[in-house]
Design a protein around this motif. Structure first.
Motif, short mmCIF file in Angstrom:
data_model
loop_
_atom_site.label_atom_id
_atom_site.label_comp_id
_atom_site.label_asym_id
_atom_site.label_seq_id
_atom_site.Cartn_x
_atom_site.Cartn_y
_atom_site.Cartn_z
N ASN A 153 0.82 -1.21 0.00
CA ASN A 153 0.00 0.00 0.00
C ASN A 153 0.86 1.26 0.00
O ASN A 153 0.52 2.27 -0.62
CB ASN A 153 -0.95 0.02 1.20
N MET A 184 0.95 4.28 -3.01
CA MET A 184 0.37 5.58 -2.69
C MET A 184 1.21 6.74 -3.22
O MET A 184 2.41 6.60 -3.46
CB MET A 184 0.19 5.72 -1.18
N ARG A 202 -6.47 11.56 2.98
CA ARG A 202 -6.28 10.41 2.07
C ARG A 202 -4.91 9.78 2.29
O ARG A 202 -4.79 8.54 2.39
CB ARG A 202 -6.42 10.87 0.62
N THR A 203 -3.88 10.59 2.37
CA THR A 203 -2.52 10.07 2.53
C THR A 203 -2.39 9.25 3.81
O THR A 203 -1.83 8.15 3.80
CB THR A 203 -1.51 11.23 2.56
N GLU A 257 -4.20 5.92 3.48
CA GLU A 257 -3.48 4.98 2.62
C GLU A 257 -2.30 4.35 3.36
O GLU A 257 -1.95 3.19 3.12
CB GLU A 257 -3.01 5.69 1.36
#
Length: 354
Positions: free
Chosen positions: A8, A12, A116-117, A120
């Motif tokens: 992941n 990202m 979001r970061t 992730e």
């Protein structure tokens, strides 16, 4: 070449902060929403008188001195407060404590893209729900999504709007997970949602001293929530996440409400004037309860203006993403900085007519 990363992390994209030119660079910096005015003189006095013993020893692990000061200012018990290395660390703590693969993080878009970061990083599921065109909260969809963590930035970046407290109350009452209300810009707003932490054990308010208190370089933020919720967050907090200097300086700053409020008042006046000036140039400008404006150029050439201003050593923020590609986010600077910006924009718009 060997791949050392989790799948992941490998997949990202990195979070890209606003550009930070070297100190001393002759530039008008209106891209990261820093406060236009210096920190409290009381905070600077603490900094000038740092005792070397503070550096020799480990700091108090929970930022106790700051918690006591914030408790008095906010009118909440000190054990309802968690202190972080900037509010960004607190966002990370919530996600580390409450999410994992198969658990959802939900938020409306556009908003702070760090949500979001951080999600992730934990390989948790993400559900981004579009705001309505008028930036009204998509309440039904957020309730239906029922995330393990739901983030609402209020005031929101980059739109500058505040989510009505009644909408947040409805959301909190119908979510089974944690509702994090990110109030990084609350010092510039006309309302806040602090009372909701007393009403709902799943609500957490997150604030920072970066914006209203002119301490973006210090890195100190704090959260307010029911102690039952904080107990779980303390389990994943770094042992000594708040350094002694940051705690002492921030304590002096939050105690100096008169200075902070005076700076906020000046910024609000400048915000109104800058919005008016931009509208006279033909920009569409959204109402803002922050220290920045979201503005749409009359010719829709936001990226062009961003690049041309940068060539003139004026930095503003451009987001190349759906819904924002024709807009600019502009920090409210001093009146002199704002005037220089408006003059530069006027010249660029005039040039493009021919």
């Amino acid at each position: 070449m060997t791949n050392y990363f989790r799948s992941n992390v490998d997949a990202m994209a990195s979070y890209i902060p606003g550009e930070q030119p070297p100190r001393g660079t002759p530039i008008i910096k209106l891209n990261s929403n820093e406060n236009a005015y210096p920190p409290s003189p009381a905070a600077l006095e603490v900094l000038r008188n740092i005792d070397g013993e503070w550096l020799r020893r480990y700091p108090e692990p929970f930022g106790g001195e700051f918690r006591q000061a914030a408790s008095k200012v906010l009118g909440v018990p000190s054990d309802w407060i968690i202190v972080g290395n900037g509010s960004d660390e607190l966002l990370s703590i919530v996600i580390r404590a409450c999410t994992e693969p198969g658990r959802k993080v939900v938020y409306p878009m556009p908003t702070y893209v760090l949500y979001r970061t951080l999600t992730e990083m934990q390989a948790a599921d993400i559900l981004e729900i579009p705001y309505e065109e008028d930036y009204s909260l998509p309440l039904k969809e957020l309730i239906s999504a029922d995330g393990s963590v739901t983030f609402i930035a209020s005031p929101n970046s980059p739109s500058g709007h505040v989510v009505p407290t009644d909408d947040l109350r409805k959301l909190a009452s119908q979510l089974s997970g944690v509702l994090v209300i990110d109030e990084a810009y609350v010092d510039f707003a006309e309302e806040n949602a602090l009372d909701l932490v007393q009403e709902y054990e799943n609500v957490m308010i997150i604030r920072t001293l970066s914006k209203g208190y002119s301490l973006a370089g210090l890195r100190l933020g704090f959260g307010v929530a029911n102690p039952w919720l904080l107990d779980g967050l303390f389990k994943v907090k770094d042992s000594y996440n708040i350094d002694a200097i940051a705690c002492a300086v921030a304590t002096a700053a939050i105690n100096d409400q008169a200075y902070k409020n005076a700076c906020i008042a000046k910024i609000k006046v400048s915000r109104t004037q800058l919005a008016s000036d931009l509208k006279q140039l033909g920009f569409r400008v959204w109402d803002s309860q922050t220290n920045f404006l979201l503005a749409q150029p009359p010719q829709g050439n936001a990226e062009y203006l961003y690049q041309k201003l940068k060539e003139q050593k004026i930095l503003i923020r451009y987001f190349k993403q759906p819904g924002l590609e024709d807009k600019l986010r502009i920090t409210v600077g001093t009146d002199e900085q704002n005037h220089t910006l408006v003059q530069a924009l006027n010249n660029l718009l005039e040039t493009r007519k021919y």
